[in-house]
Scaffold this active site. Structure first.
Site, PDB file in Angstrom:
ATOM      1  N   CYS A   2     -35.943 -18.134  39.031  1.00 10.87           N
ATOM      2  CA  CYS A   2     -35.732 -16.762  39.574  1.00 10.87           C
ATOM      3  C   CYS A   2     -36.684 -15.576  38.627  1.00 10.87           C
ATOM      4  O   CYS A   2     -36.715 -15.635  37.779  1.00 10.87           O
ATOM      5  CB  CYS A   2     -34.232 -16.478  39.769  1.00 10.87           C
ATOM      6  SG  CYS A   2     -33.189 -17.685  40.315  1.00 10.87           S
ATOM      7  N   ARG A  27     -42.453 -18.941  37.030  1.00  7.16           N
ATOM      8  CA  ARG A  27     -40.954 -19.337  36.928  1.00  7.16           C
ATOM      9  C   ARG A  27     -40.428 -20.316  37.868  1.00  7.16           C
ATOM     10  O   ARG A  27     -39.185 -20.744  37.272  1.00  7.16           O
ATOM     11  CB  ARG A  27     -40.141 -17.933  36.468  1.00  7.16           C
ATOM     12  CG  ARG A  27     -40.638 -16.992  35.732  1.00  7.16           C
ATOM     13  CD  ARG A  27     -39.844 -15.573  35.736  1.00  7.16           C
ATOM     14  NE  ARG A  27     -38.435 -15.698  35.500  1.00  7.16           N
ATOM     15  CZ  ARG A  27     -37.989 -15.445  34.182  1.00  7.16           C
ATOM     16  NH1 ARG A  27     -38.991 -15.346  33.212  1.00  7.16           N
ATOM     17  NH2 ARG A  27     -36.745 -15.716  33.923  1.00  7.16           N
ATOM     18  N   TRP A  75     -34.827 -19.367  43.078  1.00  4.50           N
ATOM     19  CA  TRP A  75     -34.572 -20.798  42.878  1.00  4.50           C
ATOM     20  C   TRP A  75     -33.458 -21.315  43.313  1.00  4.50           C
ATOM     21  O   TRP A  75     -32.403 -20.978  42.479  1.00  4.50           O
ATOM     22  CB  TRP A  75     -35.228 -21.115  41.360  1.00  4.50           C
ATOM     23  CG  TRP A  75     -35.955 -22.662  40.992  1.00  4.50           C
ATOM     24  CD1 TRP A  75     -36.717 -23.065  41.393  1.00  4.50           C
ATOM     25  CD2 TRP A  75     -34.999 -23.654  40.462  1.00  4.50           C
ATOM     26  NE1 TRP A  75     -36.812 -24.697  40.883  1.00  4.50           N
ATOM     27  CE2 TRP A  75     -35.521 -24.680  40.404  1.00  4.50           C
ATOM     28  CE3 TRP A  75     -33.580 -23.758  40.249  1.00  4.50           C
ATOM     29  CZ2 TRP A  75     -34.950 -25.756  40.107  1.00  4.50           C
ATOM     30  CZ3 TRP A  75     -33.238 -24.797  39.613  1.00  4.50           C
ATOM     31  CH2 TRP A  75     -33.813 -26.100  39.409  1.00  4.50           C
ATOM     32  N   ASN A  99     -30.382 -13.197  38.827  1.00  2.00           N
ATOM     33  CA  ASN A  99     -30.610 -14.306  37.979  1.00  2.00           C
ATOM     34  C   ASN A  99     -29.543 -15.199  37.251  1.00  2.00           C
ATOM     35  O   ASN A  99     -28.850 -14.322  36.890  1.00  2.00           O
ATOM     36  CB  ASN A  99     -31.705 -14.380  37.164  1.00  2.00           C
ATOM     37  CG  ASN A  99     -33.066 -13.718  37.816  1.00  2.00           C
ATOM     38  OD1 ASN A  99     -33.202 -13.876  39.135  1.00  2.00           O
ATOM     39  ND2 ASN A  99     -34.012 -13.262  37.017  1.00  2.00           N
ATOM     40  N   GLY A 100     -29.193 -16.036  37.562  1.00  2.00           N
ATOM     41  CA  GLY A 100     -28.323 -16.973  36.785  1.00  2.00           C
ATOM     42  C   GLY A 100     -27.344 -17.452  37.687  1.00  2.00           C
ATOM     43  O   GLY A 100     -27.678 -17.681  38.895  1.00  2.00           O
ATOM     44  N   GLU A 468     -44.867 -37.462  26.279  1.00  3.88           N
ATOM     45  CA  GLU A 468     -45.349 -36.247  26.682  1.00  3.88           C
ATOM     46  C   GLU A 468     -46.245 -36.446  27.896  1.00  3.88           C
ATOM     47  O   GLU A 468     -46.557 -35.919  29.167  1.00  3.88           O
ATOM     48  CB  GLU A 468     -45.949 -35.251  25.759  1.00  3.88           C
ATOM     49  CG  GLU A 468     -46.372 -34.019  26.069  1.00  3.88           C
ATOM     50  CD  GLU A 468     -45.584 -33.259  26.865  1.00  3.88           C
ATOM     51  OE1 GLU A 468     -44.477 -33.562  26.847  1.00  3.88           O
ATOM     52  OE2 GLU A 468     -46.305 -32.256  27.339  1.00  3.88           O
ATOM     53  N   LYS A 472     -46.358 -35.149  31.451  1.00  4.31           N
ATOM     54  CA  LYS A 472     -47.169 -34.297  31.989  1.00  4.31           C
ATOM     55  C   LYS A 472     -48.049 -34.741  33.575  1.00  4.31           C
ATOM     56  O   LYS A 472     -47.981 -34.079  34.336  1.00  4.31           O
ATOM     57  CB  LYS A 472     -48.406 -33.963  31.134  1.00  4.31           C
ATOM     58  CG  LYS A 472     -48.892 -32.714  31.149  1.00  4.31           C
ATOM     59  CD  LYS A 472     -48.134 -31.730  30.254  1.00  4.31           C
ATOM     60  CE  LYS A 472     -46.737 -31.459  30.510  1.00  4.31           C
ATOM     61  NZ  LYS A 472     -46.251 -30.524  29.611  1.00  4.31           N
ATOM     62  N   GLU A 475     -45.057 -34.740  36.520  1.00  2.00           N
ATOM     63  CA  GLU A 475     -44.870 -33.531  36.900  1.00  2.00           C
ATOM     64  C   GLU A 475     -46.007 -32.724  37.632  1.00  2.00           C
ATOM     65  O   GLU A 475     -45.636 -32.137  38.555  1.00  2.00           O
ATOM     66  CB  GLU A 475     -44.081 -32.655  35.765  1.00  2.00           C
ATOM     67  CG  GLU A 475     -45.201 -31.951  34.582  1.00  2.00           C
ATOM     68  CD  GLU A 475     -44.277 -31.110  33.786  1.00  2.00           C
ATOM     69  OE1 GLU A 475     -43.463 -30.476  34.164  1.00  2.00           O
ATOM     70  OE2 GLU A 475     -44.881 -31.152  32.925  1.00  2.00           O
ATOM     71  N   HIS A 491     -38.948 -56.711  27.916  1.00  2.00           N
ATOM     72  CA  HIS A 491     -37.508 -57.151  28.081  1.00  2.00           C
ATOM     73  C   HIS A 491     -37.074 -56.330  29.379  1.00  2.00           C
ATOM     74  O   HIS A 491     -35.867 -55.941  29.606  1.00  2.00           O
ATOM     75  CB  HIS A 491     -36.569 -56.125  26.947  1.00  2.00           C
ATOM     76  CG  HIS A 491     -36.962 -56.807  25.636  1.00  2.00           C
ATOM     77  ND1 HIS A 491     -36.421 -58.102  25.025  1.00  2.00           N
ATOM     78  CD2 HIS A 491     -37.736 -56.266  24.677  1.00  2.00           C
ATOM     79  CE1 HIS A 491     -37.049 -58.262  24.081  1.00  2.00           C
ATOM     80  NE2 HIS A 491     -37.635 -57.376  23.309  1.00  2.00           N
ATOM     81  N   LYS A 586     -40.383 -22.462  35.535  1.00  2.00           N
ATOM     82  CA  LYS A 586     -40.856 -22.493  34.071  1.00  2.00           C
ATOM     83  C   LYS A 586     -39.757 -22.263  32.999  1.00  2.00           C
ATOM     84  O   LYS A 586     -39.634 -22.982  31.892  1.00  2.00           O
ATOM     85  CB  LYS A 586     -41.546 -21.183  34.173  1.00  2.00           C
ATOM     86  CG  LYS A 586     -42.326 -20.940  32.754  1.00  2.00           C
ATOM     87  CD  LYS A 586     -43.481 -22.059  32.504  1.00  2.00           C
ATOM     88  CE  LYS A 586     -43.929 -21.941  31.179  1.00  2.00           C
ATOM     89  NZ  LYS A 586     -44.613 -23.201  30.750  1.00  2.00           N
TER      90      LYS A 586
HETATM   91  C1  F6R Z   1     -42.614 -29.498  31.089  1.00  4.82           C
HETATM   92  C2  F6R Z   1     -41.900 -28.424  30.508  1.00  4.82           C
HETATM   93  C3  F6R Z   1     -40.596 -28.425  30.361  1.00  4.82           C
HETATM   94  C4  F6R Z   1     -39.884 -27.490  29.392  1.00  4.82           C
HETATM   95  C5  F6R Z   1     -38.463 -27.627  29.145  1.00  4.82           C
HETATM   96  C6  F6R Z   1     -38.245 -26.614  28.118  1.00  4.82           C
HETATM   97  O1  F6R Z   1     -44.155 -29.426  31.238  1.00  4.82           O
HETATM   98  O2  F6R Z   1     -42.690 -27.241  30.500  1.00  4.82           O
HETATM   99  O3  F6R Z   1     -40.156 -29.797  30.127  1.00  4.82           O
HETATM  100  O4  F6R Z   1     -40.790 -28.087  27.955  1.00  4.82           O
HETATM  101  O5  F6R Z   1     -38.055 -26.955  30.122  1.00  4.82           O
HETATM  102  O6  F6R Z   1     -38.473 -25.288  28.226  1.00  4.82           O
HETATM  103  P1  F6R Z   1     -38.402 -24.332  26.936  1.00  4.82           P
HETATM  104  O7  F6R Z   1     -39.456 -24.860  26.018  1.00  4.82           O
HETATM  105  O8  F6R Z   1     -38.851 -23.113  27.386  1.00  4.82           O
HETATM  106  O9  F6R Z   1     -36.936 -24.448  26.409  1.00  4.82           O
END
Ligand code: F6R
Length: 591
Positions: A2, A27, A75, A99-100, A468, A472, A475, A491, A586
């Site tokens: 949001c 975001r 969102w 927001n929240g 990771e 990546k 997503e 396994h 985000k």
């Molecule tokens: C994946 C990604 C998320 C963040 C996670 C933590 O690409 O960006 O998995 O790493 O939401 O976010 P922060 O670092 O802002 O606490």
């Protein structure tokens, strides 16, 4: 997650609000809306989907001329992404954006219904608007205070009152800043939303209410006006531009050498003196979410492997609710780019309630985690706009590597100190070399982009890196992907390997390379298309990327950029919305 922007001044707010919303797009959102106010009229326009849909709607409306407005990207949490549920929400005299999450919204909704209030949406936000409206008897501060006393949960609010020409803002556990301009003022979830107009801002703390006019900002707490310090951001205006790249994700990956050099500089200049001493702790808990957690996994491996230090890694959403057996000599390290991730904040507060020291590795200096943790190490990523983290992840790993190395040094476990620090200085150049090989990554993307399932395998630190790489890829490209410890595949999961299925193998750790290689042969013999990402060249292997070999502390920093670019190129071939993958936000400010 949001976004809020608000404006009061002498200009027409529509353009400012829409630009602000666009800056907050990263975001994550699924609907957007705007409220404009003039005299006793408030006009609300909302739409689902992208901000362009809202722009289209605004073009077709005859809007009131106005100098005061609020806008929002939502969102969905309470209720589906529909026009009715989009913000702003209005109840009687009150129009607001939020927001929240209001945790006791249903209880409050029932109470208000019994008082004769009716609702048009499924949202907790409308309940909040109605509650403030119930208490509004011409005194906004009193109404906001009384309503929020009854509310449980998190909020950042921008509030308009139908019979007033000013703007109100308040927050708890959700970010909101007040931008200070000349004959104009703003509210925003993030300074990036207003950087085109001002670099001056005030931070609003819990329990404070801001009363904002064109020329004044009063921050009120317990009936008193506070003397708040105006801060200046060093965010450059063009920091949020794509600088010629097709996507923010690509721009941000390409920034990795520069931001790493900037982040490492103060530590390398002073032989790591400025880093905290972890040797006074008996165990380290590393807590974070998503990629930040995978960065922590690398940190855990390095601390255990080279610094002989007990380290646990946990997902924050689990850690906050688990029975943690704290040792008084425990340090909790929180890793967060945004510093606003709700679960990571909760994990930090849990440790603090147990009087356990907290150390944050964080990018946003004004964030809750940066402000509330006991010690901070700031990464210098600058704004990260693409939803998928790239450069911030690299810096989180970089700092964990320096911390592990310093701990090993303090424990006299390092034989050649000079060597590792010299390697650290080479990193920006070596990362750049790896990034410059985009043609290789495009070829690999060509090999996988039509597939629907992919595996990543690795052992020890290479398993953490695989996690990771897998996250990546899935997503941004929406290809289903899983990461496995290479020895674990047989396994059960190996039954899924079939002809032509891509399996990425990360192979850098000399102590275990041969074992991983046997696992590669196992999947190959079942038809897998193997892609080896390694620090050495492998004979008879068609698809491979060989990165320079470097100290094991830093090896993931040369592997992950290749995985990020393969994910990027694959998503591009699949025509995905790379910077804003579906369903993602985000900054995950709700649990
Ligand atoms: C994946 C990604 C998320 C963040 C996670 C933590 O690409 O960006 O998995 O790493 O939401 O976010 P922060 O670092 O802002 O606490």
């Amino acid at each position: 997650m949001c976004g809020i922007i608000g404006y009061i001044g002498s200009k027409n707010p529509v353009e400012i609000l829409i630009n602000g919303l666009k800056s907050l797009e990263y975001r994550g959102y699924d609907s957007a809306g705007i409220a404009l106010k003039e005299k006793d009229k408030i006009e609300v326009v909302k739409s689902i989907g992208k901000i362009v849909n809202l722009e289209e709607k605004l073009k077709n409306e005859e809007l009131i001329s106005s100098h005061l407005g609020i806008a929002h990207t939502r969102w969905a949490t309470h209720g589906r992404p529909t026009v009715e549920n989009a913000h702003p929400h209005t109840a009687g005299n009150v129009t607001l954006v939020h927001n929240g999450i209001i945790e006791n919204a249903e209880e409050l909704r029932e109470k208000l219904k019994n008082e004769g209030v009716s609702f048009y949406s499924e949202t907790d936000t409308e309940v909040l608007a109605a509650l403030i409206n119930q208490y509004y008897k011409k005194d906004p501060i009193e109404a906001i205070t009384k309503a929020l006393n009854e509310v449980k949960g998190s909020y950042a609010l921008g509030i308009l009152f139908k019979d007033r020409e000013d703007l109100y803002a308040v927050r708890k556990d959700s970010p909101l800043i007040i931008g200070i301009g000349k004959e104009e003022n703003f509210i925003a979830s993030d300074i990036a939303a207003i950087i085109d107009y001002t670099n001056q801002y005030l931070l609003l703390e819990e329990g404070e209410i801001a009363h904002i006019t064109k020329d004044t900002v009063e921050v009120i707490k317990d009936g008193k006006i506070l003397d708040k310090k105006i801060q200046t951001t060093n965010l450059e205006k063009d920091a949020k531009d794509k600088c010629g790249y097709d996507h923010y994700m690509l721009k941000e990956i390409m920034e990795e050498p520069v931001v790493l050099e900037k982040t490492f500089e103060p530590y390398l200049q002073h032989h790591l003196e400025k880093l905290p001493d972890l040797t006074k702790y008996e165990e380290i808990h590393i807590v974070a979410c998503g990629s930040a957690m995978y960065a922590g996994m690398i940190g855990k491996t390095l601390l255990e492997e080279y610094a002989n230090t007990k380290a646990e890694i946990d997902v924050a959403s689990e850690y906050r609710y688990k029975n943690i057996i704290y040792n008084k000599k425990t340090l909790v390290i929180l890793i967060s780019q945004s510093g606003e991730t709700a679960d990571t904040i909760a994990a930090m507060r849990k440790a603090q309630e147990h009087k356990i020291d907290t150390l944050a590795i964080v990018n946003v200096k004004t964030s809750t985690i940066a402000r509330e943790s006991d010690q901070q190490i700031f990464i210098e990523a600058g704004p990260e706009i693409a939803v998928a983290t790239t450069k911030a992840y690299i810096l989180q790993v970089g700092i964990m590597a320096l911390l592990a190395y310093k701990t090993a040094l303090e424990k006299n476990l390092v034989k050649d100190e000079h060597h590792v620090l010299e390697e650290a200085k080479k990193l920006p150049r070596l990362i750049k070399e790896v990034l410059d090989r985009r043609e290789e990554y495009k070829k690999i993307a060509q090999e996988i982009y039509k597939k629907e399932d992919v595996f990543f395998i690795g052992r020890k630190i290479d398993y953490a890196t695989s996690q990771e790489g897998s996250l990546k890829l899935k997503e941004v490209s929406y290809i289903h992907s899983e990461a496995y410890q290479a020895g674990e595949l047989k396994h059960g999961t190996i039954s899924l390997i079939n002809e032509g299925m891509p399996v990425f193998a990360i192979v850098t750790d000399d102590s275990i390379k041969d074992k991983t290689f046997s696992n590669i042969e196992e999947v190959k013999s079942r038809g897998a298309k193997t892609i080896i990402i390694s620090n050495e060249h492998w004979e008879n292997q068609k698809l491979q990327v060989t990165v320079p070999k470097i100290s094991p502390y830093f090896q993931p920093l040369l592997i992950v950029p290749t995985l990020q670019l393969i994910a990027y190129e694959t998503a591009k071939l699949r025509g995905c919305d790379i910077d804003k993958p579906k369903n993602l936000a985000k900054s995950v400010t709700v649990e």
